[in-house]
Design an enzyme around this catalytic site. Structure first.
Site, PDB file in Angstrom:
ATOM      1  N   ARG A   1      52.931  90.720 110.168  1.00 38.94           N
ATOM      2  CA  ARG A   1      51.606  90.247 110.578  1.00 38.94           C
ATOM      3  C   ARG A   1      50.626  90.498 109.444  1.00 38.94           C
ATOM      4  O   ARG A   1      50.561  91.594 108.875  1.00 38.94           O
ATOM      5  CB  ARG A   1      51.150  90.974 111.841  1.00 38.94           C
ATOM      6  CG  ARG A   1      49.651  90.816 112.107  1.00 38.94           C
ATOM      7  CD  ARG A   1      49.248  91.093 113.522  1.00 38.94           C
ATOM      8  NE  ARG A   1      47.846  91.426 113.635  1.00 38.94           N
ATOM      9  CZ  ARG A   1      46.830  90.581 113.420  1.00 38.94           C
ATOM     10  NH1 ARG A   1      47.073  89.332 113.053  1.00 38.94           N
ATOM     11  NH2 ARG A   1      45.580  90.984 113.559  1.00 38.94           N
TER      12      ARG A   1
ATOM     13  N   ASP B   1      35.644  94.411 110.022  1.00 41.01           N
ATOM     14  CA  ASP B   1      34.528  94.918 110.825  1.00 41.01           C
ATOM     15  C   ASP B   1      34.690  96.431 110.963  1.00 41.01           C
ATOM     16  O   ASP B   1      35.789  96.967 110.800  1.00 41.01           O
ATOM     17  CB  ASP B   1      34.519  94.287 112.222  1.00 41.01           C
ATOM     18  CG  ASP B   1      34.507  92.771 112.175  1.00 41.01           C
ATOM     19  OD1 ASP B   1      33.410  92.194 112.153  1.00 41.01           O
ATOM     20  OD2 ASP B   1      35.606  92.176 112.149  1.00 41.01           O
TER      21      ASP B   1
ATOM     22  N   GLY C   1      46.995  85.336 112.428  1.00 37.96           N
ATOM     23  CA  GLY C   1      46.611  84.797 113.730  1.00 37.96           C
ATOM     24  C   GLY C   1      46.085  83.380 113.631  1.00 37.96           C
ATOM     25  O   GLY C   1      46.416  82.516 114.447  1.00 37.96           O
TER      26      GLY C   1
ATOM     27  N   ARG D   1      44.340  79.993 108.338  1.00 32.44           N
ATOM     28  CA  ARG D   1      44.640  81.023 107.345  1.00 32.44           C
ATOM     29  C   ARG D   1      46.092  80.908 106.892  1.00 32.44           C
ATOM     30  O   ARG D   1      46.414  81.183 105.728  1.00 32.44           O
ATOM     31  CB  ARG D   1      44.369  82.414 107.906  1.00 32.44           C
ATOM     32  CG  ARG D   1      44.420  83.505 106.844  1.00 32.44           C
ATOM     33  CD  ARG D   1      43.964  84.832 107.405  1.00 32.44           C
ATOM     34  NE  ARG D   1      42.557  84.782 107.770  1.00 32.44           N
ATOM     35  CZ  ARG D   1      41.973  85.614 108.625  1.00 32.44           C
ATOM     36  NH1 ARG D   1      42.684  86.561 109.205  1.00 32.44           N
ATOM     37  NH2 ARG D   1      40.698  85.513 108.892  1.00 32.44           N
TER      38      ARG D   1
END
Length: 234
Positions: free
Chosen positions: A87, A204, A20, A24
């Protein structure tokens, strides 16, 4: 060129990894590819093409959320001939046995809404990964001794969710994690006869409220990139 990608014909590989975050994408290209070259920087969405083990690879940012990914995936497929799209990104765990830094391979991606909803209309389409990529990614992860989980995830169209009741039901039904892009990627890949997979790193945890510090995220995502590359060319 397209409205969002300035690369010339031939500058985008058939295999594209899609984080995304455009920064990165830059980090992954400079870390894992040989001789990476910048092929896109329109609106700050960076894309790089280089070589990995003798194979040409593009690593291109997708932005946050399914509408943004849909733009780039559509253009990469229809205008540049991308055939394999993976992805690579972060996710929030939703099961007690999934830990921070674990790798999740998304077999399916449930969602409330995607940009493809207007096409599918009343159909509750079930987006799923390409089996050959999924199988190869699991083998690559196990070879690396990574803590890997294979199963369903949830692609949300909002980041700041206010539906604890929905989270509770997804946890009850075994959904491994939440992210924001995979369901649309899988749908587009099916529509255009391409291969797609989401390889995710848990950053997370929705149940324990643990979170990977921002300075640790980049170094923890290396396994995910390697798994994606090995799966693409297995």
């Amino acid at each position: 060129m397209t409205p969002h990608i300035r690369a010339a014909k031939g500058e985008i590989a058939e295999t594209v990894l899609m984080p995304g975050d455009p920064l990165r994408a830059k980090w992954a290209a400079e870390t894992f590819l040989e001789s990476p070259r910048l092929v896109n920087d329109v609106r700050g969405m960076l894309g790089f093409t280089g070589m990995w083990n003798g194979n040409e690879v593009t690593i291109h940012g997708s932005g946050m959320g399914m509408p943004s990914l849909s733009i780039y995936a559509n253009e990469l497929i229809s205008q540049y001939g991308a055939k394999t799209l993976i992805r690579i990104g972060s996710c929030g765990a939703m099961q007690k046995d999934v830990a921070i830094r674990d790798v999740i391979l998304a077999m399916t991606a449930s969602t409330i809404s995607t940009p493809s909803r207007g096409i599918l209309r009343e159909l509750n389409y079930a987006p799923c990964a390409d089996w050959t990529l999924l199988k190869a990614a699991e083998a690559a992860a196990l070879a690396k001794a990574s803590n890997v989980h294979v199963g369903g995830i949830y692609s949300s169209d909002v980041f700041y969710d206010e539906r604890p009741d929905l989270t509770e039901q997804m946890t009850r039904h075994g959904v491994l994690a939440v992210e924001m892009e995979a369901a649309e990627l899988y749908t587009l890949a099916a529509r255009h006869d391409c291969r797609a997979l989401a390889v995710l790193t848990v950053s997370d945890h929705l149940l324990t409220h643990e979170a990977l510090p921002s300075e640790d995220r980049q170094s923890s995502f290396g396994d995910m990139v390697e798994i994606a590359l090995e799966a693409a060319f297995a």
